[in-house]
Write an enzyme that holds these catalytic residues in place. Structure first.
Site, PDB file in Angstrom:
ATOM      1  N   GLU B  60       0.811  -1.215   0.000  1.00 46.86           N
ATOM      2  CA  GLU B  60       0.000   0.000   0.000  1.00 46.86           C
ATOM      3  C   GLU B  60       0.843   1.263   0.000  1.00 46.86           C
ATOM      4  O   GLU B  60       0.539   2.231  -0.692  1.00 46.86           O
ATOM      5  CB  GLU B  60      -0.955  -0.001   1.199  1.00 46.86           C
ATOM      6  CG  GLU B  60      -2.109  -0.992   1.077  1.00 46.86           C
ATOM      7  CD  GLU B  60      -1.708  -2.448   1.294  1.00 46.86           C
ATOM      8  OE1 GLU B  60      -0.602  -2.686   1.836  1.00 46.86           O
ATOM      9  OE2 GLU B  60      -2.484  -3.351   0.930  1.00 46.86           O
ATOM     10  N   HIS B 129     -12.122  -5.422   7.402  1.00 48.94           N
ATOM     11  CA  HIS B 129     -12.806  -5.167   6.125  1.00 48.94           C
ATOM     12  C   HIS B 129     -14.083  -4.350   6.288  1.00 48.94           C
ATOM     13  O   HIS B 129     -14.834  -4.207   5.333  1.00 48.94           O
ATOM     14  CB  HIS B 129     -13.156  -6.498   5.436  1.00 48.94           C
ATOM     15  CG  HIS B 129     -11.977  -7.240   4.901  1.00 48.94           C
ATOM     16  ND1 HIS B 129     -11.001  -7.764   5.704  1.00 48.94           N
ATOM     17  CD2 HIS B 129     -11.609  -7.537   3.632  1.00 48.94           C
ATOM     18  CE1 HIS B 129     -10.085  -8.373   4.958  1.00 48.94           C
ATOM     19  NE2 HIS B 129     -10.429  -8.247   3.695  1.00 48.94           N
TER      20      HIS B 129
END
Lengths: 368, 326
Positions: B60, B129
């Site tokens: 990321e 999530h």
């Protein structure tokens, strides 16, 4: 079926051209033009003298904390001297000599370490990013810049600086990996100055060299004597040629030494010996380059003295200009500048409140 | 007008911006061949090729850091984080560089990038999530924080984000990705960043919300009106930062009763800033203490309990009844 040996055909070279006694390997000498050699010499001397002056200013309380570059002049200047004006330099925070080579004024440096963000507005528009303090994080920007240049079909390379400490950061890994995967035209210039504040290079990584880390990413790597400006120039020139030819990134490890403290807030006597520092003093990058230039009859004692004097005058003029600016730079309302392209409604309100507060404080001060 | 899901609407925005501006580059994990794990970038790889749709290594910080470099060079990168719960590995790039480069360089460089990430609960997912952590970005000077609430405004806000000269964190309510379809015009439509919208008018109560919470709020408002005749005004923030307080302050001055609904944890959440603005700008018009219907200050529960954690229409309705009765 059996366990078999995987041969790694790659290797890592170490390059020295100009040794610490000033002897040159004639076959490897990149034969730089005399004017460039003298410009580099002057830039090294200016870097060293400027560091010393900044330290004085800091100790006298006239500027704040700064990270000295002394000892690393060859690693920085040998690298940036390879760049074309339209190539990019993406620095960490200990590359003052290289920044000045790229056009940053001494006045801007003093102003920035004097605590004024306006310093950046003095900097030339050319492709050199401002200093980046979070260790290793800037390396990824060079990858994006290099990738974008290739996307645009523009023949530009991005040179990014970092230290031995940065090689422990995740961003070092991500930048090296992304650059290799995308074959970005990037030169990763590690100034291995042996110390990350108090942590020695051997406690930073068990790799015998930093250069060899290149192999794991599938990119070229080389270790050079970072106090040998000819070797740094030659290695970076080779890396730049490779990048321009579409051959992807290169890791160049410059073995050098941080002769002074990490920053002026640090006391290196707590963690390293004077003998060690003395050993590196004998490998000084300026001393050996001076001998080389004298042997090539490009420098004389008189010329050395003249350059020293000119550099001191240049520094004095910058100190005078920066201190005059710091006295008159004025309104702190500029802290609201450049937050966004346009001030948000909340920021407009805060800016007005700030100004009202300033006015009230001034009034109270004058009433008292 | 075609009826599109939010996924299709976001895809339309990306497709049209890529078609009209070759500075727009899409990058992220699985965004190319695979079209993204939620298929938001579906078809872009085939249309624009690997030069403009980059399947990156799985990192990321690498994605965001590389995007920053691209943006500095003059491109308009739109990077995808697979889930907002993974942005933390890139948070230092956002906070340390994307948000500051304009200031640090005194305007010499700026970072016109978009970071897209699905956020929020309601899809029975694994840990990491389902969170709703927009406050981190809204609290960071130099960033903009946008959260659409439906297909049509998702498309129009994403276009605005791509064209914005500053870095925009764009959270997509994944619970709404395929929840319903909405008319979305093929022609260009842009909604300004930094503007909230009144989506339901009413004089008895003001409800401020955004993102996936808009639908349960609207459902509760309808039921409230049917059951008690009380009319709730509903304001959709659309942009969390810079926060547009003009509509909710004006509404609160009329209704005197305010409820804030978000799925983010309560303490120091966006609702806290909204309350502060109301206290500063509408205090003497308030009839009742402002109430917050939010997530709790706990780790987002695993999915068997997520419906107990998330605000829903019933919770909003019960709170609204208490607020009206008070």
């Amino acid at each position: 079926m059996p366990r078999r040996r995987i041969e790694l055909n790659d290797h890592i070279a170490h390059l020295t051209i100009l040794d610490e006694k000033g002897a040159v390997d004639k076959k490897l000498d990149p034969h730089l033009p005399p004017a460039l050699l003298l410009k580099l010499y002057r830039a090294m001397v200016r870097g060293r003298r400027f560091d010393e002056r900044l330290l004085d200013l800091q100790r006298q309380g006239r500027i704040g904390t700064f990270p000295p570059t002394s000892g690393q002049e060859a690693a920085q200047l040998g690298a940036v001297a390879v760049l074309q004006p339209e190539d990019w330099m993406v620095p960490a925070f200990r590359e003052t000599a290289a920044e000045v080579w790229r056009g940053r004024s001494l006045e801007s440096v003093i102003l920035a370490y004097g605590g004024f963000s306006e310093a950046a507005s003095l900097d030339p528009p050319g492709p050199t990013l401002p200093v980046s303090i979070p260790v290793g994080s800037q390396m990824l920007h060079a990858v994006g810049i290099g990738w974008a240049a290739r996307y645009r079909g523009e023949d530009r390379v991005a040179l990014t600086f970092f230290g031995d400490g940065a090689t422990s950061e995740g961003d070092f890994h991500e930048a090296m990996n992304f650059a290799a995967v995308f074959r970005a035209p990037v030169i990763f210039l590690c100034q291995n100055n042996q110390w990350a504040i108090s942590i020695p290079r051997t406690q930073q990584t068990r790799s015998p060299t930093i250069a060899q880390k290149a192999l794991a990413y599938g990119m070229a790597g080389i270790q050079v004597d970072g106090n040998d400006i000819l070797a740094v120039y030659a290695a970076v020139a080779e890396a730049a040629d490779r990048a321009r030819a579409g051959g992807g990134p290169t890791l160049v490890e410059c073995e050098t030494y941080r002769m002074m403290m990490h920053t002026t807030a640090d006391d290196p006597k707590r963690y390293r010996s004077e003998e060690e520092v003395e050993g590196w003093r004998r490998k000084d990058p300026i001393t050996r380059f001076e001998i080389y230039l004298q042997r090539r009859r490009l420098l004389t004692k008189a010329k050395i003295a003249a350059i020293a004097q000119e550099v001191l005058e240049e520094i004095q003029a910058a100190v005078d200009a920066a201190e005059a600016k710091m006295r008159t730079i004025g309104d702190p309302v500029t802290i609201f500048d450049h937050a966004y392209a346009e001030l948000t409604p909340a920021l407009r309100a805060q800016r007005e409140a700030f100004q009202a507060e300033q006015a009230a404080a001034t009034k109270e001060g004058s009433d008292a | 007008m075609p009826k599109l899901t939010m996924v299709q609407a976001l895809n339309l925005a990306l497709n049209q911006e890529m078609a009209s501006d070759d500075r727009v580059i899409v990058l992220g994990e699985d965004v190319g061949m695979d079209g993204g794990v939620f298929r938001v970038t579906d078809g872009l790889y085939a249309a624009y090729g690997r030069q403009r749709v980059l399947d990156t290594p799985l990192a990321e910080s690498g994605i965001v850091g590389m995007s920053i470099g691209m943006a500095i060079y003059g491109l308009r990168p739109v990077c995808e984080m697979q889930f907002s719960g993974f942005v933390y590995q890139a948070f230092h790039q956002l906070e340390g560089h994307a948000a500051r480069m304009r200031w640090r360089s005194q305007g010499r460089y700026h970072v016109p990038m978009v970071l897209r990430a699905p956020y929020g609960g309601g899809v029975r997912a694994l840990e990491h999530h389902s969170e709703s952590r927009e406050a981190y970005y809204a609290h960071t000077p130099g960033l903009k924080m946008v959260i659409p609430s439906g297909p049509r405004n998702a498309r129009a806000l994403l276009v605005a984000a791509i064209r914005d000269p500053d870095p925009v964190v764009f959270f997509e309510p994944k619970a709404l990705y395929r929840a319903y379809r909405e008319d979305v015009p093929q022609e260009e439509e842009v909604l300004p960043i930094g503007k909230s919208q009144t989506v339901r008018e009413g004089g008895d109560l003001t409800i401020v919300t955004y993102g996936a919470m808009l639908r349960p709020v609207l459902a509760a408002a309808t039921t409230l009106q049917e059951q008690s005749g009380a009319a709730a005004e509903v304001i959709d923030l659309q942009t969390i930062a810079p926060l547009d307080d003009s509509l909710f302050v004006a509404s609160a001055r009329r209704t005197g009763r305010v409820m804030i609904v978000h799925e983010a944890p309560r303490s120091f959440g966006p609702g806290a800033e909204i309350v502060a603005r109301l206290v500063e700008k509408a205090f003497y018009h308030l009839e009742e203490p402002i109430v917050r219907v939010t997530g709790y200050d706990v780790v987002f529960p695993l999915f068997a309990r997520e419906n107990s954690y998330l605000p829903n229409a019933d919770r909003v309705l019960r709170t609204a009844r208490r607020l009206i009765a008070a």
